[in-house]
Write a protein that holds these residues in place. Structure first.
Motif, PDB file in Angstrom:
ATOM      1  N   LEU A  33      40.255  72.345 -19.501  1.00 22.97           N
ATOM      2  CA  LEU A  33      41.121  73.189 -20.330  1.00 22.97           C
ATOM      3  C   LEU A  33      42.576  73.081 -19.875  1.00 22.97           C
ATOM      4  CD1 LEU A  33      39.091  76.491 -20.826  1.00 22.97           C
ATOM      5  CD2 LEU A  33      39.839  74.912 -22.610  1.00 22.97           C
ATOM      6  N   GLU A  34      42.788  73.134 -18.566  1.00 21.08           N
ATOM      7  CA  GLU A  34      44.150  73.028 -18.029  1.00 21.08           C
ATOM      8  C   GLU A  34      44.745  71.652 -18.327  1.00 21.08           C
ATOM      9  OE1 GLU A  34      43.864  74.041 -13.887  1.00 21.08           O
ATOM     10  OE2 GLU A  34      43.112  76.060 -14.352  1.00 21.08           O
ATOM     11  N   GLU A  35      43.946  70.614 -18.165  1.00 22.52           N
ATOM     12  CA  GLU A  35      44.413  69.247 -18.433  1.00 22.52           C
ATOM     13  C   GLU A  35      44.803  69.098 -19.902  1.00 22.52           C
ATOM     14  OE1 GLU A  35      45.284  65.173 -18.274  1.00 22.52           O
ATOM     15  OE2 GLU A  35      45.200  66.677 -16.693  1.00 22.52           O
ATOM     16  N   LEU A  36      43.973  69.594 -20.790  1.00 21.92           N
ATOM     17  CA  LEU A  36      44.275  69.497 -22.225  1.00 21.92           C
ATOM     18  C   LEU A  36      45.529  70.295 -22.579  1.00 21.92           C
ATOM     19  CD1 LEU A  36      40.637  69.685 -23.611  1.00 21.92           C
ATOM     20  CD2 LEU A  36      42.183  67.707 -23.746  1.00 21.92           C
ATOM     21  N   ARG A  37      45.707  71.445 -21.963  1.00 18.76           N
ATOM     22  CA  ARG A  37      46.905  72.257 -22.214  1.00 18.76           C
ATOM     23  C   ARG A  37      48.168  71.510 -21.791  1.00 18.76           C
ATOM     24  NH1 ARG A  37      43.745  77.292 -20.353  1.00 18.76           N
ATOM     25  NH2 ARG A  37      42.984  78.040 -22.352  1.00 18.76           N
ATOM     26  N   GLU A  38      48.082  70.753 -20.696  1.00 18.72           N
ATOM     27  CA  GLU A  38      49.236  69.960 -20.256  1.00 18.72           C
ATOM     28  C   GLU A  38      49.646  68.931 -21.298  1.00 18.72           C
ATOM     29  OE1 GLU A  38      48.926  68.215 -16.372  1.00 18.72           O
ATOM     30  OE2 GLU A  38      48.212  70.091 -15.487  1.00 18.72           O
ATOM     31  N   HIS A  39      48.719  68.569 -22.169  1.00 16.96           N
ATOM     32  CA  HIS A  39      48.994  67.595 -23.223  1.00 16.96           C
ATOM     33  C   HIS A  39      49.171  68.253 -24.593  1.00 16.96           C
ATOM     34  CE1 HIS A  39      48.443  64.113 -20.642  1.00 16.96           C
ATOM     35  NE2 HIS A  39      47.456  64.797 -20.071  1.00 16.96           N
ATOM     36  N   GLY A  40      49.335  69.574 -24.595  1.00 20.46           N
ATOM     37  CA  GLY A  40      49.649  70.279 -25.830  1.00 20.46           C
ATOM     38  C   GLY A  40      48.475  70.758 -26.648  1.00 20.46           C
ATOM     39  N   TYR A  41      47.258  70.634 -26.129  1.00 15.11           N
ATOM     40  CA  TYR A  41      46.079  71.114 -26.846  1.00 15.11           C
ATOM     41  C   TYR A  41      45.773  72.526 -26.372  1.00 15.11           C
ATOM     42  CZ  TYR A  41      45.351  66.184 -27.939  1.00 15.11           C
ATOM     43  OH  TYR A  41      45.506  64.896 -28.377  1.00 15.11           O
ATOM     44  N   GLU A  42      45.989  73.496 -27.225  1.00 20.40           N
ATOM     45  CA  GLU A  42      45.684  74.896 -26.904  1.00 20.40           C
ATOM     46  C   GLU A  42      44.299  75.220 -27.434  1.00 20.40           C
ATOM     47  OE1 GLU A  42      47.298  77.051 -25.016  1.00 20.40           O
ATOM     48  OE2 GLU A  42      48.843  75.534 -24.630  1.00 20.40           O
ATOM     49  N   MET A  43      43.381  75.497 -26.526  1.00 23.89           N
ATOM     50  CA  MET A  43      42.030  75.861 -26.947  1.00 23.89           C
ATOM     51  C   MET A  43      41.425  76.798 -25.922  1.00 23.89           C
ATOM     52  SD  MET A  43      39.644  72.536 -26.108  1.00 23.89           S
ATOM     53  CE  MET A  43      40.293  71.681 -27.480  1.00 23.89           C
ATOM     54  N   SER A  44      40.410  77.488 -26.354  1.00 18.93           N
ATOM     55  CA  SER A  44      39.714  78.427 -25.474  1.00 18.93           C
ATOM     56  C   SER A  44      38.460  77.753 -24.922  1.00 18.93           C
ATOM     57  CB  SER A  44      39.328  79.678 -26.256  1.00 18.93           C
ATOM     58  OG  SER A  44      38.326  79.351 -27.203  1.00 18.93           O
ATOM     59  N   SER A  45      37.867  78.395 -23.935  1.00 22.87           N
ATOM     60  CA  SER A  45      36.596  77.890 -23.411  1.00 22.87           C
ATOM     61  C   SER A  45      35.518  77.952 -24.495  1.00 22.87           C
ATOM     62  CB  SER A  45      36.171  78.664 -22.174  1.00 22.87           C
ATOM     63  OG  SER A  45      36.055  80.038 -22.456  1.00 22.87           O
ATOM     64  N   GLY A  46      35.642  78.900 -25.415  1.00 23.30           N
ATOM     65  CA  GLY A  46      34.703  79.013 -26.528  1.00 23.30           C
ATOM     66  C   GLY A  46      34.774  77.845 -27.489  1.00 23.30           C
ATOM     67  N   THR A  47      35.852  77.083 -27.427  1.00 21.98           N
ATOM     68  CA  THR A  47      35.979  75.863 -28.226  1.00 21.98           C
ATOM     69  C   THR A  47      35.571  74.649 -27.408  1.00 21.98           C
ATOM     70  OG1 THR A  47      37.777  76.817 -29.538  1.00 21.98           O
ATOM     71  CG2 THR A  47      37.602  74.424 -29.534  1.00 21.98           C
ATOM     72  N   LEU A  48      35.990  74.608 -26.135  1.00 22.26           N
ATOM     73  CA  LEU A  48      35.724  73.434 -25.298  1.00 22.26           C
ATOM     74  C   LEU A  48      34.244  73.274 -24.977  1.00 22.26           C
ATOM     75  CD1 LEU A  48      36.687  71.020 -23.621  1.00 22.26           C
ATOM     76  CD2 LEU A  48      36.932  72.601 -21.695  1.00 22.26           C
ATOM     77  N   TYR A  49      33.587  74.349 -24.574  1.00 19.87           N
ATOM     78  CA  TYR A  49      32.202  74.198 -24.122  1.00 19.87           C
ATOM     79  C   TYR A  49      31.260  73.675 -25.204  1.00 19.87           C
ATOM     80  CZ  TYR A  49      33.357  75.846 -19.516  1.00 19.87           C
ATOM     81  OH  TYR A  49      33.896  75.939 -18.258  1.00 19.87           O
ATOM     82  N   PRO A  50      31.374  74.095 -26.452  1.00 19.74           N
ATOM     83  CA  PRO A  50      30.535  73.464 -27.477  1.00 19.74           C
ATOM     84  C   PRO A  50      30.816  71.963 -27.636  1.00 19.74           C
ATOM     85  CG  PRO A  50      31.322  75.578 -28.257  1.00 19.74           C
ATOM     86  CD  PRO A  50      32.050  75.288 -26.976  1.00 19.74           C
ATOM     87  N   ILE A  51      32.065  71.546 -27.424  1.00 18.85           N
ATOM     88  CA  ILE A  51      32.390  70.117 -27.480  1.00 18.85           C
ATOM     89  C   ILE A  51      31.676  69.386 -26.336  1.00 18.85           C
ATOM     90  CG2 ILE A  51      34.242  68.406 -27.225  1.00 18.85           C
ATOM     91  CD1 ILE A  51      36.130  70.488 -28.569  1.00 18.85           C
ATOM     92  N   LEU A  52      31.766  69.946 -25.124  1.00 16.41           N
ATOM     93  CA  LEU A  52      31.085  69.331 -23.977  1.00 16.41           C
ATOM     94  C   LEU A  52      29.574  69.268 -24.203  1.00 16.41           C
ATOM     95  CD1 LEU A  52      33.050  71.038 -21.048  1.00 16.41           C
ATOM     96  CD2 LEU A  52      33.205  68.634 -21.765  1.00 16.41           C
ATOM     97  N   HIS A  53      28.993  70.348 -24.710  1.00 13.81           N
ATOM     98  CA  HIS A  53      27.542  70.373 -24.960  1.00 13.81           C
ATOM     99  C   HIS A  53      27.150  69.353 -26.017  1.00 13.81           C
ATOM    100  CE1 HIS A  53      27.615  74.777 -23.406  1.00 13.81           C
ATOM    101  NE2 HIS A  53      27.559  73.910 -22.412  1.00 13.81           N
ATOM    102  N   SER A  54      27.968  69.224 -27.049  1.00  9.22           N
ATOM    103  CA  SER A  54      27.700  68.248 -28.106  1.00  9.22           C
ATOM    104  C   SER A  54      27.776  66.824 -27.561  1.00  9.22           C
ATOM    105  CB  SER A  54      28.709  68.440 -29.243  1.00  9.22           C
ATOM    106  OG  SER A  54      28.568  67.432 -30.207  1.00  9.22           O
TER     107      SER A  54
END
Length: 102
Positions: A33-54
């Motif tokens: 999440l922190e790495e993605l934010r450094e590149h301008g992607y604002e997302m919550s853990s509720g968005t990231l974790y389903p991506i990782l699980h998928s």
């Protein structure tokens, strides 16, 4: 700009980013999440974790667990299939960016 459209477009970029970092070393959600934010992607853990699980379900990532300060942390690594997908995505992205850079 319609955020839904951008979100859909950036999902592929995010997945490539995840594969890239998970190939280099094991990653975990909060760090990603922190790495993605450094590149301008604002997302919550509720968005990231389903991506990782998928991505894990699609056999692009593999998950392991480790006890860190009394809490279980889930680490993700790129699988062989994930590395093949990443290589193809890098090739396609390179060609696309060469075409649209100007």
């Amino acid at each position: 700009m319609d955020n839904k459209i951008l979100r859909k477009l950036f999902l592929g970029f995010i997945q490539i980013h995840i594969l890239h970092h998970a190939k280099e070393e094991p990653i975990y959600g909060t760090w990603m999440l922190e790495e993605l934010r450094e590149h301008g992607y604002e997302m919550s853990s509720g968005t990231l974790y389903p991506i990782l699980h998928s991505m894990e379900k699609d056999e692009l990532l593999t998950k392991s667990e480790s006890n860190v300060n009394g809490k279980i942390r889930k680490y993700y690594r790129t699988t062989d299939k994930g590395e093949l997908v990443l290589a193809e995505a890098q090739s396609k992205a390179y060609e696309l960016f060469k075409e649209i850079k100007d």
